[in-house]
Design a protein around this motif. Structure first.
Motif, mmCIF file in Angstrom:
data_model
loop_
_atom_site.group_PDB
_atom_site.id
_atom_site.type_symbol
_atom_site.label_atom_id
_atom_site.label_comp_id
_atom_site.label_asym_id
_atom_site.label_seq_id
_atom_site.Cartn_x
_atom_site.Cartn_y
_atom_site.Cartn_z
ATOM 1 N N THR A 192 0.873 -1.174 0.000
ATOM 2 C CA THR A 192 0.000 0.000 0.000
ATOM 3 C C THR A 192 0.911 1.226 0.000
ATOM 4 O OG1 THR A 192 0.023 0.191 2.398
ATOM 5 C CG2 THR A 192 -1.692 -1.223 1.425
ATOM 6 N N ILE A 193 0.325 2.386 -0.229
ATOM 7 C CA ILE A 193 1.123 3.626 -0.195
ATOM 8 C C ILE A 193 1.793 3.738 1.179
ATOM 9 C CG2 ILE A 193 1.036 6.139 -0.283
ATOM 10 C CD1 ILE A 193 0.455 4.947 -2.992
ATOM 11 N N GLU A 194 1.054 3.377 2.233
ATOM 12 C CA GLU A 194 1.597 3.509 3.592
ATOM 13 C C GLU A 194 2.744 2.531 3.820
ATOM 14 O OE1 GLU A 194 -1.717 3.197 2.826
ATOM 15 O OE2 GLU A 194 -2.029 5.360 3.050
ATOM 16 N N SER A 195 2.573 1.276 3.378
ATOM 17 C CA SER A 195 3.640 0.294 3.602
ATOM 18 C C SER A 195 4.874 0.674 2.795
ATOM 19 C CB SER A 195 3.167 -1.126 3.255
ATOM 20 O OG SER A 195 2.970 -1.279 1.869
ATOM 21 N N LEU A 196 4.655 1.207 1.602
ATOM 22 C CA LEU A 196 5.785 1.609 0.763
ATOM 23 C C LEU A 196 6.530 2.789 1.393
ATOM 24 C CD1 LEU A 196 7.141 0.950 -2.027
ATOM 25 C CD2 LEU A 196 5.961 2.998 -2.846
ATOM 26 N N ALA A 197 5.772 3.736 1.932
ATOM 27 C CA ALA A 197 6.397 4.926 2.530
ATOM 28 C C ALA A 197 7.319 4.527 3.677
ATOM 29 C CB ALA A 197 5.315 5.897 3.009
ATOM 30 N N LYS A 198 6.931 3.496 4.413
ATOM 31 C CA LYS A 198 7.782 3.039 5.533
ATOM 32 C C LYS A 198 9.103 2.458 5.042
ATOM 33 C CE LYS A 198 4.259 2.072 8.973
ATOM 34 N NZ LYS A 198 3.228 1.072 9.215
ATOM 35 N N LYS A 199 9.071 1.859 3.850
ATOM 36 C CA LYS A 199 10.278 1.210 3.310
ATOM 37 C C LYS A 199 11.139 2.167 2.500
ATOM 38 C CE LYS A 199 8.097 -3.276 2.541
ATOM 39 N NZ LYS A 199 7.641 -4.212 1.526
ATOM 40 N N THR A 200 10.675 3.396 2.349
ATOM 41 C CA THR A 200 11.326 4.324 1.430
ATOM 42 C C THR A 200 11.838 5.525 2.216
ATOM 43 O OG1 THR A 200 9.787 3.589 -0.276
ATOM 44 C CG2 THR A 200 10.974 5.656 -0.705
ATOM 45 N N GLY A 201 13.123 5.837 2.043
ATOM 46 C CA GLY A 201 13.751 6.870 2.862
ATOM 47 C C GLY A 201 13.659 8.270 2.286
ATOM 48 N N ALA A 202 12.689 8.496 1.437
ATOM 49 C CA ALA A 202 12.497 9.829 0.860
ATOM 50 C C ALA A 202 11.012 10.012 0.576
ATOM 51 C CB ALA A 202 13.293 9.972 -0.437
ATOM 52 N N PRO A 203 10.534 11.248 0.616
ATOM 53 C CA PRO A 203 9.129 11.485 0.252
ATOM 54 C C PRO A 203 8.936 11.263 -1.247
ATOM 55 C CG PRO A 203 10.264 13.575 0.550
ATOM 56 C CD PRO A 203 11.235 12.497 0.932
ATOM 57 N N PHE A 204 7.698 10.921 -1.644
ATOM 58 C CA PHE A 204 7.452 10.755 -3.086
ATOM 59 C C PHE A 204 6.065 11.255 -3.445
ATOM 60 C CE2 PHE A 204 6.786 6.662 -0.916
ATOM 61 C CZ PHE A 204 5.454 6.376 -1.224
ATOM 62 N N LEU A 205 5.972 11.766 -4.669
ATOM 63 C CA LEU A 205 4.678 12.106 -5.234
ATOM 64 C C LEU A 205 4.051 10.823 -5.766
ATOM 65 C CD1 LEU A 205 5.684 15.251 -7.371
ATOM 66 C CD2 LEU A 205 4.703 15.225 -5.061
ATOM 67 N N ILE A 206 2.747 10.866 -5.963
ATOM 68 C CA ILE A 206 2.056 9.705 -6.522
ATOM 69 C C ILE A 206 1.488 10.104 -7.878
ATOM 70 C CG2 ILE A 206 0.155 8.073 -6.212
ATOM 71 C CD1 ILE A 206 0.574 8.702 -3.122
ATOM 72 N N SER A 207 1.891 9.376 -8.905
ATOM 73 C CA SER A 207 1.423 9.680 -10.253
ATOM 74 C C SER A 207 -0.099 9.559 -10.313
ATOM 75 C CB SER A 207 2.061 8.718 -11.245
ATOM 76 O OG SER A 207 1.411 8.838 -12.498
ATOM 77 N N LYS A 208 -0.724 10.460 -11.059
ATOM 78 C CA LYS A 208 -2.179 10.349 -11.211
ATOM 79 C C LYS A 208 -2.547 9.131 -12.070
ATOM 80 C CE LYS A 208 -2.736 13.836 -14.941
ATOM 81 N NZ LYS A 208 -1.429 13.665 -15.492
ATOM 82 N N ASP A 209 -1.520 8.571 -12.757
ATOM 83 C CA ASP A 209 -1.737 7.346 -13.529
ATOM 84 C C ASP A 209 -1.155 6.125 -12.822
ATOM 85 O OD1 ASP A 209 -2.874 8.804 -15.656
ATOM 86 O OD2 ASP A 209 -0.873 9.335 -16.370
ATOM 87 N N LEU A 210 -1.114 6.159 -11.502
ATOM 88 C CA LEU A 210 -0.510 5.040 -10.753
ATOM 89 C C LEU A 210 -1.132 3.701 -11.157
ATOM 90 C CD1 LEU A 210 1.385 4.135 -8.437
ATOM 91 C CD2 LEU A 210 -0.591 4.351 -6.907
ATOM 92 N N LYS A 211 -0.218 2.738 -11.426
ATOM 93 C CA LYS A 211 -0.679 1.413 -11.893
ATOM 94 C C LYS A 211 -0.078 0.348 -10.979
ATOM 95 C CE LYS A 211 -0.558 2.525 -16.851
ATOM 96 N NZ LYS A 211 0.336 3.662 -17.065
ATOM 97 N N PRO A 212 -0.654 -0.862 -11.002
ATOM 98 C CA PRO A 212 0.065 -1.981 -10.384
ATOM 99 C C PRO A 212 1.299 -2.316 -11.231
ATOM 100 C CG PRO A 212 -1.995 -2.732 -11.389
ATOM 101 C CD PRO A 212 -1.943 -1.244 -11.564
ATOM 102 N N ILE A 213 2.333 -2.895 -10.611
ATOM 103 C CA ILE A 213 3.533 -3.263 -11.375
ATOM 104 C C ILE A 213 3.140 -4.235 -12.466
ATOM 105 C CG2 ILE A 213 5.701 -4.549 -11.322
ATOM 106 C CD1 ILE A 213 6.454 -3.246 -8.798
ATOM 107 N N SER A 214 3.520 -3.880 -13.685
ATOM 108 C CA SER A 214 3.099 -4.687 -14.837
ATOM 109 C C SER A 214 3.989 -5.917 -14.972
ATOM 110 C CB SER A 214 3.149 -3.848 -16.109
ATOM 111 O OG SER A 214 4.402 -3.226 -16.239
#
Lengths: 214, 194
Positions: A192-214
């Motif tokens: 989820t966005i929350e679980s990813l944020a915990k694993k990521t050491g920098a802030p990130f924007l979320i693309s308006k076209d966010l997709k599942p990994i293809s």
């Protein structure tokens, strides 16, 4: 499918028909296994040839890849010296390089050649590749083995190049990097966005076209 | 200076001769230090080397160990910069301007120039007393041709040393190489073994 295979499978989708591509050693060498059959690319090997291919059968005399491992060559390949090889690399004649990383930051900086006091293998061709390739994609596991962040606001390890990375692909996410900002463009289904944020050491924007990994 | 990439293209017979000669306190310049039992790595293993100028030492754990113990001086140079420093050393040029290494510890102590909005490092030429080459074919004029990926640094170092010696795998005593197939003209080659 383990994390590295998932990363390689996703990274294969970055390559376009006709691309001249240089793959780093390790995980990136698995990427060609996942290419669509209608995509034909040419692999450049920094030790001096175009047309790197898989080895079928016995090793061929005087033919090794950039890791010093026996390899094959596809029909139409060409050999040259190291000066021409790095003219291709530095001069913008390589369309894409995909290589591993120890750390990547939101400025597009990459660290992948030295851990002071622990591991100093040398940069080999990595600094030239990251400086000169038209598109630079880093593939790596999202976090280090000890769980520490590898995607950071600012790299802490010695840099390979400044502000050169265009995209980072991990088993959890795909980020684009532009204007000193990470943008999440694809997210693994188990994250989820929350679980990813915990694993990521920098802030990130979320693309308006966010997709599942293809 | 030595040709070779992970030992592919390094003249092993000339390395034998160097080992037999007892030469020590050598400075070696080339892409990498191969493996402990291969190519220039054998000179490191035998304790003959004082300084290494290379792009990569990761496949030879002994190089790294000796460096950390302070017994071996290692200068790491990006591979494309290394080959161009050697090329300009042999081509009568005073240096090259490269964007590689900008913003990294490679730029430490070097002159930077901003030309048309792009930053470059000034990298200076490299020359050597001796260059050792591996050639696949050679003739009695000293003309050389290399084979597959064993070419790498060989034709470049042939320009940049006072004494150039080639190990020729297939020496042609009677015929000359096809002029268009020659990769290093014999005028650059001082001696060979076959």
């Amino acid at each position: 499918m383990d994390a590295k295979k998932r990363i390689a499978r996703r990274a294969a989708k970055e390559l376009m028909d006709g691309d001249i591509v240089n793959l780093g050693i390790g995980l990136p060498t698995q990427i060609p296994h996942y290419l669509d059959h209608n995509i034909e690319i040419t692999l450049q090997s920094e030790n001096g040839f175009l047309g790197l291919g898989p080895l079928h059968g016995e090793p061929i005399q005087d033919l090794v890849n950039a890791g010093g491992i026996p390899c094959g060559m596809v029909p139409g390949g060409a050999f040259f010296d190291s000066a021409l090889s790095f003219a291709l690399i530095r001069g913008g004649h390589v369309d894409v390089t995909i290589l591993g990383g120890l750390q990547v930051d939101q400025h597009g900086n990459l660290a992948n050649w030295k851990v002071p006091g622990k591991m100093i293998p040398g940069m080999g061709g990595a600094m030239d590749l990251v400086t000169g390739a038209r598109r630079v994609i880093v593939v790596m596991e999202h976090c280090a083995k000890d769980g520490s962040h590898k995607i950071l606001e600012q790299c802490t390890l010695p840099l390979t190049a400044v502000s050169k990375v265009h995209r980072v692909i991990t088993e959890c996410a795909v980020f684009d990097i532009a204007n000193d900002q990470l943008t999440l463009v694809e997210l693994a289904q188990e994250e989820t966005i929350e679980s990813l944020a915990k694993k990521t050491g920098a802030p990130f924007l979320i693309s308006k076209d966010l997709k599942p990994i293809s | 200076m030595f040709g070779g990439f992970m030992g592919c293209g390094t003249p092993e017979k000339i390395v034998d001769l160097i080992l037999d000669s007892g030469a020590k306190n050598l400075t070696v310049i080339g892409n990498d230090t191969a493996f402990p039992d291969t190519g220039i790595g054998r000179l490191i293993t035998a304790g003959r080397v004082r300084k290494v100028i290379a792009s990569h030492i990761g496949t030879n754990p002994l190089t790294g160990k000796l460096m950390i113990e302070g017994k071996l001086d290692v200068e790491l140079v990006p591979q494309g910069t290394l080959v161009e420093r050697i090329r300009c050393g042999g081509a009568g040029l005073g240096g090259i301007l490269t964007p590689t290494g900008i913003g990294t510890e490679v730029e430490s102590g070097k002159t930077k120039l901003n030309l048309d909005g792009i930053e470059y490092l000034l990298e200076r030429p490299l020359k050597a007393d001796v260059a050792i080459l591996l050639a696949h074919k050679g003739d009695r004029r000293g003309n050389l041709a290399y084979h597959r990926a064993a070419r790498n640094f060989n034709p470049i170092i042939a320009l940049a040393a006072d004494f150039v010696v080639a190990e020729v795998q297939n020496y042609e005593p009677e015929a000359y190489l096809e002029p268009d197939a020659i990769m290093t003209p014999g005028a650059l080659v001082d001696a060979y073994i076959s």
